[in-house]
Scaffold this motif. Structure first.
Motif, PDB file in Angstrom:
ATOM      1  N   ASP A 136       2.833   6.692  -4.123  1.00 48.81           N
ATOM      2  CA  ASP A 136       2.805   5.747  -3.005  1.00 48.81           C
ATOM      3  C   ASP A 136       4.145   5.649  -2.278  1.00 48.81           C
ATOM      4  O   ASP A 136       4.324   4.816  -1.409  1.00 48.81           O
ATOM      5  CB  ASP A 136       2.369   4.358  -3.487  1.00 48.81           C
ATOM      6  CG  ASP A 136       3.234   3.845  -4.632  1.00 48.81           C
ATOM      7  OD1 ASP A 136       4.095   4.603  -5.132  1.00 48.81           O
ATOM      8  OD2 ASP A 136       3.037   2.677  -5.034  1.00 48.81           O
ATOM      9  N   ILE A 192      -1.397   8.621   1.598  1.00 49.49           N
ATOM     10  CA  ILE A 192      -1.135   7.981   0.312  1.00 49.49           C
ATOM     11  C   ILE A 192      -2.421   7.392  -0.262  1.00 49.49           C
ATOM     12  O   ILE A 192      -2.706   7.530  -1.462  1.00 49.49           O
ATOM     13  CB  ILE A 192      -0.043   6.901   0.477  1.00 49.49           C
ATOM     14  CG1 ILE A 192       1.324   7.568   0.678  1.00 49.49           C
ATOM     15  CG2 ILE A 192      -0.016   5.959  -0.734  1.00 49.49           C
ATOM     16  CD1 ILE A 192       2.444   6.603   0.992  1.00 49.49           C
ATOM     17  N   ASP A 242       0.823  -1.207   0.000  1.00 53.78           N
ATOM     18  CA  ASP A 242       0.000   0.000   0.000  1.00 53.78           C
ATOM     19  C   ASP A 242       0.856   1.257   0.000  1.00 53.78           C
ATOM     20  O   ASP A 242       0.375   2.338  -0.345  1.00 53.78           O
ATOM     21  CB  ASP A 242      -0.909   0.004   1.235  1.00 53.78           C
ATOM     22  CG  ASP A 242      -1.846  -1.192   1.247  1.00 53.78           C
ATOM     23  OD1 ASP A 242      -2.785  -1.204   0.420  1.00 53.78           O
ATOM     24  OD2 ASP A 242      -1.629  -2.111   2.054  1.00 53.78           O
ATOM     25  N   ALA A 243       2.124   1.108   0.396  1.00 49.56           N
ATOM     26  CA  ALA A 243       3.061   2.226   0.389  1.00 49.56           C
ATOM     27  C   ALA A 243       4.468   1.682   0.240  1.00 49.56           C
ATOM     28  O   ALA A 243       4.739   0.516   0.566  1.00 49.56           O
ATOM     29  CB  ALA A 243       2.941   3.042   1.675  1.00 49.56           C
TER      30      ALA A 243
END
Length: 447
Positions: free
Chosen positions: A170, A437, A117-118
């Motif tokens: 991201d 993000i 996710d990041a």
């Protein structure tokens, strides 16, 4: 001797980071790790020139303090004394190293960037800026700061796929300097103080965590300066909080800092003059033995010696936090650790900075704001404002300050499971970054 110690530290760090980052990252499994949903982070494997190699330059910049002594304990520095387990001589410029070490303990790491996710870049941007800020051979090339890592991200092996997937939206990294030091306009010729890292269009989409953000929203977000307090377990944290609550506050207000000696009007000069003139001044209905205390921290003498200012802070009700070269101060977080109610004189000193750690809507519950213009140019006495606050309200404000202590400290790496259940400054920063993000990616997908 110092060079040998530094080399040993670097070898230890290199081995530790290599083994830990490769052993702790695991493939996301939503069924076995439901607590990691929407929280997976991939740590980019960067060449050491972007992080650990920068530590080897710790004594190369004569205009900047030798930071070799601050490298031990993964950036926490040496202990303040042999018997302590929580107090270190921490230099705030080591936050990049401290944050990197803590990221390796993050429970939701994945080796698969596509499932993340990041993406965390363990790039020591603040340390990389030192050559442009303090080495005469690089003064005229400050606009180059950051170009090397961008070239790596955009061209090395499979890096373009990771970077271009979301055009950097991201990605995030830490820069342990105020954003002002890294936002010199590219058009400045000849260059003035600072580098142009945050002005590079290539990094406009990246989230950058700094000590101090600019007044307008852009890519950086401010997170707390690291203090000297890094407890390894809940018992030591609770013991300190208990000491803070029981401490006798015999001084009304304290200023720990330097400056204020010039003849030109400014808030620090006004504070020092008021403090000097407060001797024998009545007030407080006998509650205080001293209305104002001043701890002279000129020339950096307090930076790595928390004993100089923590004891006076524990004895004070209010801690004055005037701006200096920039609006923010590490002292803000030292004072909160001591249960000392912060008094701000600029909105940019904290209210408009630490949105994740010090929610703006709650500022009036734990701090006092006095416009510096009213003090410097209109003759408003700080003492009169503070003495006018009812005792009951002061007690409520202090309790709110004490509640903030876990949120603004960076606990020690390798801490106990019990302490890990309490969100500290690192946890809140990562949580805020993930939300930021996610929000930005949703905006991009809509447009």
């Amino acid at each position: 001797m110092a060079a040998t110690a530094t080399a040993t530290t670097l070898l230890t760090l290199s081995f530790f980071f290599f083994t830990l980052v490769n052993s702790h990252q695991s493939d996301p499994d939503p069924q076995s790790s439901p607590e990691c949903a929407n929280r997976w982070i991939h740590i980019r494997n960067l060449p050491p020139q972007f992080n650990l190699d920068l530590l080897s330059t710790c004594s190369l910049f004569p205009l900047f303090d030798d930071f070799c002594p601050h490298l031990p304990n993964h950036g926490l520095g040496h202990k303040t004394h042999n018997n302590t387990r929580s107090w270190f001589r921490t230099d705030p410029f080591m936050l990049e190293l401290i944050f990197h070490r803590r990221m390796l303990e993050y429970p939701c790491l994945t080796p698969n960037p596509s499932a993340a996710d990041a993406v965390y870049l363990p790039y020591y941007a603040g340390l990389d800026s030192l050559r442009y800020l303090y080495d005469p051979n690089y003064y005229n090339f400050s606009s180059h700061h950051g170009l090397n890592i961008y070239q790596f991200l955009n061209h090395h092996e499979n890096s373009p796929d990771i970077w271009n997937r979301n055009n950097g939206h991201d990605h995030f990294f830490v820069a342990s300097r105020p954003a002002w030091d890294l936002s010199q306009p590219l058009s400045n010729d000849p260059p003035v103080w600072g580098t142009s890292l945050l002005e590079l269009p290539e990094f406009y989409n990246v989230t950058v965590l700094t000590f101090e953000s600019r007044a307008y929203p852009w890519q950086e977000v401010a997170i707390p300066y690291p203090t000297s307090f890094h407890p390894p377990n809940t018992a030591l944290l609770d013991s300190w909080v208990s000491r803070v609550r029981q401490s006798r506050r015999t001084t009304l207000m304290l200023f720990a800092g330097g400056g204020g000696v010039s003849a030109s009007p400014n808030i620090r000069r006004s504070i020092r003059m008021e403090c000097d003139n407060s001797t024998g001044d009545g007030g407080g209905d006998g509650l205080y033995t001293s209305l104002c205390d001043f701890v002279d921290c000129s020339n950096g003498i307090c930076e790595h010696d928390p004993i100089k200012f923590m004891r006076p802070m524990l004895q004070s009700t209010f801690c004055l936090q005037p701006p200096g070269d920039t609006p923010t101060r590490r002292s803000t977080f030292d004072g909160i650790l001591a249960g000392c109610i912060p008094v701000f004189f600029e909105e940019q000193s904290a209210r408009k900075q630490y949105e994740w750690h010090l929610p703006e809507a709650q500022f009036g519950d734990f701090s006092v704001f006095i416009p510096k213009e009213d003090v410097v140019f209109k003759g408003l006495r700080i003492l009169d404002v503070l003495l006018g606050i009812p005792r009951g309200e002061v007690r409520r404000m202090r309790e709110k300050v004490v509640e903030l202590i876990p949120r603004v400290m960076y606990r020690k790496h390798g801490s106990s499971l019990g302490l890990r259940s309490k969100k500290d400054a690192f946890d809140i920063a990562v949580e805020g970054t993930l939300e930021r993000i996610k929000s930005r990616l949703q905006e991009v997908s809509v447009h």
